[in-house]
Design a protein around this motif. Sequence first.
Motif, PDB file in Angstrom:
ATOM      1  N   ASP A   1      10.556  91.184  55.377  1.00 39.89           N
ATOM      2  CA  ASP A   1      10.516  90.360  56.490  1.00 39.89           C
ATOM      3  C   ASP A   1      11.242  89.311  56.975  1.00 39.89           C
ATOM      4  O   ASP A   1      11.584  89.225  58.137  1.00 39.89           O
ATOM      5  N   ASP A   2      12.014  88.942  55.758  1.00 36.73           N
ATOM      6  CA  ASP A   2      12.937  87.678  55.985  1.00 36.73           C
ATOM      7  C   ASP A   2      14.435  88.332  56.153  1.00 36.73           C
ATOM      8  O   ASP A   2      15.365  87.722  56.107  1.00 36.73           O
ATOM      9  N   GLY A   3      14.716  89.706  56.316  1.00 33.72           N
ATOM     10  CA  GLY A   3      15.764  90.496  56.585  1.00 33.72           C
ATOM     11  C   GLY A   3      16.587  90.400  55.100  1.00 33.72           C
ATOM     12  O   GLY A   3      17.761  91.326  55.211  1.00 33.72           O
ATOM     13  N   ARG A   4      16.301  89.975  54.072  1.00 34.92           N
ATOM     14  CA  ARG A   4      16.965  90.123  52.965  1.00 34.92           C
ATOM     15  C   ARG A   4      16.446  91.480  52.056  1.00 34.92           C
ATOM     16  O   ARG A   4      15.370  91.915  52.171  1.00 34.92           O
TER      17      ARG A   4
ATOM     18  N   GLU B   1       9.299  95.774  54.877  1.00 37.04           N
ATOM     19  CA  GLU B   1       9.593  96.584  56.117  1.00 37.04           C
ATOM     20  C   GLU B   1      10.293  98.007  55.683  1.00 37.04           C
ATOM     21  O   GLU B   1       9.846  98.621  56.646  1.00 37.04           O
TER      22      GLU B   1
END
Length: 136
Positions: A37-40, A75
């Motif tokens: 969820d942090d894009g990493r 995700e």
Amino acid sequence: MTRAAIDTSLFEAAEAVRAKAYAPYSGFQVGAALLADDGRIYAGCNVENAAYPVGNCAEPSAIAAMLAGGGKRIERIYVTGPGVLPVTPCGGCRQRIREFAAPDTPVICHGVDGEPLYTTLGELLPHSFGPDHLVR
């Protein structure tokens, strides 16, 4: 970033970490990479142990990396392993993924000599029990 580009990045991360797997007993190296969820992207590999029950699968290794890095939710997740058949998470790993992912979370399972299987956590673990079942 497009879904195809994300999947390519996840595949590359899973394969890079799979090459580092410690699997001297089974010889079955597995890599997992997840988009959090942090894009990493966080990755993990399986780690076997002479006392078999205390080994780690790739998926919880990736989840531990995510939590250590500050991510909280999965995700999308990509699992790679050897062979032609899709390498799917084992039952225990499906439940571990469920702790941090929704039933509609995409799961890509890939035996790298074959075609990937695109599925969801809900298809792999129908009628699952998750954190939302527990009343606080």
